[in-house]
Scaffold this motif. Sequence first.
Motif, PDB file in Angstrom:
ATOM      1  N   TYR A 159      22.843  14.175 -32.468  1.00 50.13           N
ATOM      2  CA  TYR A 159      23.322  15.304 -33.297  1.00 50.13           C
ATOM      3  C   TYR A 159      22.659  15.275 -34.675  1.00 50.13           C
ATOM      4  O   TYR A 159      22.245  16.316 -35.199  1.00 50.13           O
ATOM      5  N   SER A 160      22.584  14.100 -35.243  1.00 47.70           N
ATOM      6  CA  SER A 160      21.973  13.970 -36.569  1.00 47.70           C
ATOM      7  C   SER A 160      20.519  14.423 -36.535  1.00 47.70           C
ATOM      8  O   SER A 160      20.067  15.182 -37.404  1.00 47.70           O
TER       9      SER A 160
ATOM     10  N   LEU B  77       5.058  25.449 -44.002  1.00 45.36           N
ATOM     11  CA  LEU B  77       4.915  24.815 -45.318  1.00 45.36           C
ATOM     12  C   LEU B  77       3.613  24.020 -45.379  1.00 45.36           C
ATOM     13  O   LEU B  77       2.946  23.993 -46.406  1.00 45.36           O
TER      14      LEU B  77
ATOM     15  N   LEU C 227      17.466  22.034 -39.720  1.00 47.33           N
ATOM     16  CA  LEU C 227      17.408  22.241 -41.175  1.00 47.33           C
ATOM     17  C   LEU C 227      15.953  22.299 -41.651  1.00 47.33           C
ATOM     18  O   LEU C 227      15.561  23.160 -42.454  1.00 47.33           O
ATOM     19  N   LEU C 228      15.178  21.393 -41.097  1.00 46.71           N
ATOM     20  CA  LEU C 228      13.757  21.316 -41.452  1.00 46.71           C
ATOM     21  C   LEU C 228      13.048  22.614 -41.066  1.00 46.71           C
ATOM     22  O   LEU C 228      12.236  23.158 -41.838  1.00 46.71           O
TER      23      LEU C 228
ATOM     24  N   ARG D  62      25.946  10.623 -31.616  1.00 45.38           N
ATOM     25  CA  ARG D  62      25.934  10.881 -33.061  1.00 45.38           C
ATOM     26  C   ARG D  62      24.495  10.949 -33.575  1.00 45.38           C
ATOM     27  O   ARG D  62      24.166  11.809 -34.391  1.00 45.38           O
ATOM     28  N   LEU D  63      23.702  10.043 -33.059  1.00 44.05           N
ATOM     29  CA  LEU D  63      22.305   9.974 -33.490  1.00 44.05           C
ATOM     30  C   LEU D  63      21.551  11.240 -33.061  1.00 44.05           C
ATOM     31  O   LEU D  63      20.796  11.832 -33.845  1.00 44.05           O
TER      32      LEU D  63
ATOM     33  N   PHE E 230      14.145  25.352 -43.553  1.00 41.97           N
ATOM     34  CA  PHE E 230      13.463  25.148 -44.844  1.00 41.97           C
ATOM     35  C   PHE E 230      11.997  25.543 -44.743  1.00 41.97           C
ATOM     36  O   PHE E 230      11.429  26.160 -45.640  1.00 41.97           O
ATOM     37  N   ASP E 231      11.406  25.154 -43.623  1.00 40.85           N
ATOM     38  CA  ASP E 231       9.973  25.382 -43.431  1.00 40.85           C
ATOM     39  C   ASP E 231       9.651  26.870 -43.387  1.00 40.85           C
ATOM     40  O   ASP E 231       8.743  27.344 -44.065  1.00 40.85           O
TER      41      ASP E 231
ATOM     42  N   TYR F 140      23.786   3.376 -35.110  1.00 36.12           N
ATOM     43  CA  TYR F 140      23.586   4.661 -35.803  1.00 36.12           C
ATOM     44  C   TYR F 140      23.287   4.465 -37.283  1.00 36.12           C
ATOM     45  O   TYR F 140      22.322   4.996 -37.820  1.00 36.12           O
TER      46      TYR F 140
ATOM     47  N   HIS G 154      21.783  14.363 -44.727  1.00 38.74           N
ATOM     48  CA  HIS G 154      20.790  14.948 -43.825  1.00 38.74           C
ATOM     49  C   HIS G 154      19.914  15.963 -44.543  1.00 38.74           C
ATOM     50  O   HIS G 154      18.723  16.075 -44.269  1.00 38.74           O
TER      51      HIS G 154
ATOM     52  N   PHE H  46      20.289  18.131 -36.118  1.00 36.02           N
ATOM     53  CA  PHE H  46      20.644  18.828 -37.363  1.00 36.02           C
ATOM     54  C   PHE H  46      19.475  18.790 -38.351  1.00 36.02           C
ATOM     55  O   PHE H  46      19.133  19.812 -38.955  1.00 36.02           O
ATOM     56  N   ILE H  47      18.862  17.626 -38.478  1.00 36.05           N
ATOM     57  CA  ILE H  47      17.724  17.503 -39.409  1.00 36.05           C
ATOM     58  C   ILE H  47      16.574  18.410 -38.963  1.00 36.05           C
ATOM     59  O   ILE H  47      15.959  19.094 -39.778  1.00 36.05           O
TER      60      ILE H  47
ATOM     61  N   TYR I 113      -0.888  22.298 -35.812  1.00 36.24           N
ATOM     62  CA  TYR I 113      -0.042  21.779 -36.902  1.00 36.24           C
ATOM     63  C   TYR I 113       0.401  22.910 -37.826  1.00 36.24           C
ATOM     64  O   TYR I 113       1.536  22.928 -38.296  1.00 36.24           O
TER      65      TYR I 113
ATOM     66  N   MET J 107      25.165   6.901 -29.760  1.00 30.58           N
ATOM     67  CA  MET J 107      23.950   7.584 -29.297  1.00 30.58           C
ATOM     68  C   MET J 107      24.061   9.102 -29.487  1.00 30.58           C
ATOM     69  O   MET J 107      23.130   9.729 -29.975  1.00 30.58           O
TER      70      MET J 107
ATOM     71  N   SER K 230       4.291  23.984 -38.617  1.00 31.89           N
ATOM     72  CA  SER K 230       4.861  24.028 -39.968  1.00 31.89           C
ATOM     73  C   SER K 230       4.153  25.064 -40.845  1.00 31.89           C
ATOM     74  O   SER K 230       2.950  24.989 -41.065  1.00 31.89           O
TER      75      SER K 230
END
Lengths: 313, 467
Positions: free
Chosen positions: A6-7, A159, A14-15, A3-4, A18-19, B187, B441, A10-11, A153, A1, A157
């Motif tokens: 954190y992932s 972008l 990052l998004l 890990r999920l 990038f945006d 996961y 990712h 992170f996304i 919206y 959980m 964003s």
Amino acid sequence: MKRLIYSILFIVILLFAFDRIGGKILWELNKYTKNRILVKINRIENGLSESVVIFGTSRANNHYVSSILSDSLELSVYNAGLTGSRDIYSQYISLLPCVAYKSVPKIVCLELSPTDYIVKDDDPYSAIRRYALYIGMSEQTDAVFKEAGYYPYYQISHLYRYNNTAIQLLNGLIYSRNEKAEDNGYIPLPPPPHFPDTLKNSDFVFSCDSNKVKYIRKFISLCREHNILLVFTVSPVYLIASPNEYGVLKQIADENGIPFFDYHSAGLYLDHPEYFKDNVHLWDKGARLFTSVFAHDLKMYLDSVGFFKQEVE
Amino acid sequence: MLFNSLNFLLFFPVVCIIYFAIPALKWRNLFLLAASYWFYMNWKPAYALLLLTSTAVTYVAALGIDRCAGRRGKRAWLTASLVLNLAILFLFKYYNFAAESLSLLLEHLGIALPMPEFGLLLPVGISFYTFQALGYSIDVYRGQTAVEKNFFTYALFVSFFPQLVAGPIERSTHLLPQFKVKQRLDYDAVMEGIRLMIWGYFLKLALADRCGTYVDAVYNNLTQHNGGSYLLASLIFPFQIYGDFAGYSLVAIGAARVMGFRLMDNFRRPYFAATVTDFWHRWHISLSTWFKDYVYIPLGGNRVGKARGYFNLLVTFVVSGAWHGANWTFIVWGALHGIILCIEKFLGFAKKPMSGASKFFHWLATFCLVALAWIFFRAETVADAGRIIKGIFTNLEMPYLPLADCMAIFMALSIVLFKECKDEFHWNIHLSDSRYWVVRHTYIAAAICYILLFGVLNGDQFIYFQF
């Protein structure tokens, strides 16, 4: 959980990066694009110095030859008509920067279409999306985006603000348009392979959208506040006009003392399909003939209201 | 509710969170069933009754088949299930077409017999869930699957929201057992599901809908365009329909994967097929295997005489064409595929080993044949399709080329082609499946950015919804 989470975090980070970086890069690139529509929007957003400005959809863009009008009126003219600006909201957003700068147009011609006041099934605000990159520039523009429900919206964003224009923007960086063919905003249409051969009935269902009417009135008020002489026009179509197609707009024009130049109900060119590219667009030859007629009529009107005398004084 | 709507992007995470928060399997399944009906009722709530009817009929029929000792009794229950389900499908999908065609035929024979029209809308996904439910009835009859006694579990099998409206058409042997196991939050499964969903959205929003703007501009205004535009639109349409349908399937498979379920693969790079036979092993796999198992093989398959084998193949493809829609265009499309498959079978293409230039030639020829057949699939009428084909061969002039749109299509197509080549030829390049966490990712974030920038985000329907 863990890990999920954190992932996903992170996304999201990052998004976001990038945006925001992508938004900044596109903002800069937008200054160099040669795409016709974006060049025109950029010009409008940076303020126009011409005395006469024409607003409207592709019909305005392809029907009013700036140089003919300019020669006849002896005033500088810019055709700010934009393909796809099929509702009054985008006309209103286009007018806002024109009155925000020192040099305000003296005359504004608004080419109207039924889509400026009728109820339509699709999203009535969709045409304003191409102005999304200018969010945050003026409160009035933002107010329209808020009313349309797009604002949050576009705040989330940056972008996404370019979703409607990114591909044109990139395309305009690679290909350069034929500037010679343009005439201060006017873009001539080539002759079609076949002229329209059937005279169809206009097929609009006329149910009035009260919010659009509100924006027509706001457009009028904005012109009045800045002493702009507003003129309503409807250029020719190769269609049989429905009775009262422009009744609502004519009534608004009457109430506000705005001249209404109607070449649609008058049936100008109905016996000349060879001037049309399709049922609703004149090609260059037709547009030049029509602009000459309109320039003459507008000049007569301006004479009658003493516009030129005021200019001299 | 459309997968490409904001509603779904809110609905799906909420469903996942609640689903995994519920401790008991029984309540989880009930919640998933309620969520699935909620998902379906977003279109037209009343049509959920049809879904319920189809579910109830096949459920009762399966119990009947199970309880009957004799073959005749089992067959009676199966027949009842088939007749009732197909009658509903016929009434909503084919009645108007059949009535109109019959009227027209009688008119040609000099008999004026106006047929009454049925003015109801086609329920979304009716062909998909009807076939899934019928597959279950047949499987129970054949003894290939155990009867499901719990109505709610069975109802969930028929209405499971990721694949409810446009497939993949699941088999009871594959999906039903998964509802009996408590899926845990894994996961790897969640990340795999998210990656599949994002690639699906890319195919739909950045490829299919971009292609759609050009294809619609030509196909919806045939009189305004020349043969060059017809050709270009007809070469783009195969990618539109692939992006649209494979995109939907991937979002469905990905959504199910996030929740721990595995749905069957529906597409396997179909345009790399070197024969049309191979194309059907790669395109809409869940439907083609359904037709193979429940139509082609019961007709005798290829274990009959040669002539009868060809006939069986042709009939299967004509029925498959009709499954797609109540229009002669779909029937011609199916028949064309059937004829090509018969020719390939006759020439022994399916068994021929191919490599190098020969394979390339076959691949090119297959793509051209498939694209030609798609013209009938996309055209409004058979006459329109004829006009397009005639235009391509007789009026090949400079096509209509909106540069920006073409550039968007080219960009998306290049990305898709790269990914498909990588998968087909096993290139040693890993992005979405990289062993590096950061690359995986970054791939997801970059794909979302591409969709935000270049995707068509106006919530257009998926083409296969109409089927």
